[in-house]
Design an enzyme around this catalytic site. Structure first.
Site, short mmCIF file in Angstrom:
data_model
loop_
_atom_site.label_atom_id
_atom_site.label_comp_id
_atom_site.label_asym_id
_atom_site.label_seq_id
_atom_site.Cartn_x
_atom_site.Cartn_y
_atom_site.Cartn_z
N CYS A 33 0.87 -1.18 0.00
CA CYS A 33 0.00 0.00 0.00
C CYS A 33 0.90 1.23 0.00
CB CYS A 33 -0.91 -0.01 1.23
SG CYS A 33 -1.96 1.45 1.38
N CYS A 61 -5.24 6.14 -3.77
CA CYS A 61 -4.55 4.85 -3.77
C CYS A 61 -3.14 5.09 -4.30
CB CYS A 61 -5.28 3.84 -4.65
SG CYS A 61 -4.44 2.25 -4.78
#
Length: 260
Positions: A74, A199
């Site tokens: 991530c 993101c």
């Protein structure tokens, strides 16, 4: 037992962070992770991270998706955990840490609220129809989309994520509109199973896909706007491989608390 936690956000991508440097990480209760990330019955977050010690690096990052399952890399989470490590006094202005996709270098501003995170090199981009598919630490699907502001990202993104090609392993689905001086990006994230405000691995994938789409090479800087703010991507591209890749953006503490 009470758990001390910290809530961070990077361009609206929000995370629960827990300091686990005093003992090994084991016996993770995935249902508890899911509950803590729930926005009605828990703290609320796109994911949860533990920071642990590592013999060869400043620290190690362990990322769990909002569904409670161990996640892939991530990017915004990586930037937030760097800010967290600075807050804990583990690092100062630079760091080398370990994540699920390997080692990462990062540098952080003096006030601890802006992080430049080096991402993995990428040498493979494939096509799925007109869309681009690549892995920047997590798998991503990138499609150009006009009038993105009014586009149904949730429905279309979910359909792609669960179609016959991607349903088994899942994929993050990014839609991009070229605004000239910047790219506007919206993302449906697997694991969260919803659109998120940002993101990190996704905007990195978008910047690479658009460089390929436009036949750009050299040192490329890309300004990106997401629902949660502004992010910058930098990399070198020789037409075959993306190297010296940096995901740059804000990483801020929201609040600290205790949960039973």
């Amino acid at each position: 037992m009470k758990i001390n936690f910290f809530k961070y956000q990077g361009a609206g991508n929000d995370f629960i962070l827990i300091d686990h440097t005093m003992s090994p990480l084991k016996n993770i209760d995935n249902q508890l992770v899911e509950k803590l990330c729930h926005r009605r019955f828990g703290i609320g977050a796109d994911g949860l991270m533990f920071i642990t010690k590592h013999e060869d690096y400043d620290f190690e990052m362990h990322y769990f998706n909002a569904d409670g399952k161990l996640g892939s890399m991530c990017g915004n989470g990586g930037r937030c955990i760097v800010a967290f490590a600075k807050q804990l006094g583990i690092i100062d202005r630079e760091t080398n840490f370990l994540a699920v996709d390997g080692p990462h270098y990062a540098r952080i501003s003096e006030n601890g609220e802006w992080v430049d995170l080096q991402m993995i090199d990428v040498d493979t981009i494939t096509k799925d129809g007109e869309a681009y598919v690549l892995n920047t630490g997590s798998p991503h699907y990138v499609a150009l989309q006009s009038n993105l502001k009014d586009f149904d990202v949730f429905t279309v993104g979910k359909d792609i994520r669960y179609n016959g090609t991607y349903a088994e392993k899942g994929i993050n689905v990014n839609f991009v509109e070229d605004k000239g001086d910047h790219l506007f990006v919206r993302t449906y994230e697997r694991g969260v199973e919803d659109e998120t405000y940002a993101c990190g691995t996704g905007v990195t994938a978008v910047a690479m896909a658009m460089a390929k789409h436009k036949n750009q090479t050299g040192h490329i800087k890309t300004a990106i706007k997401v629902l949660g703010g502004d992010i910058k991507i930098e990399f070198d591209y020789d037409g075959k491989e993306f190297t010296n890749v940096f995901l740059c953006g804000p990483a801020k503490l929201v609040f600290e608390g205790e949960v039973e």
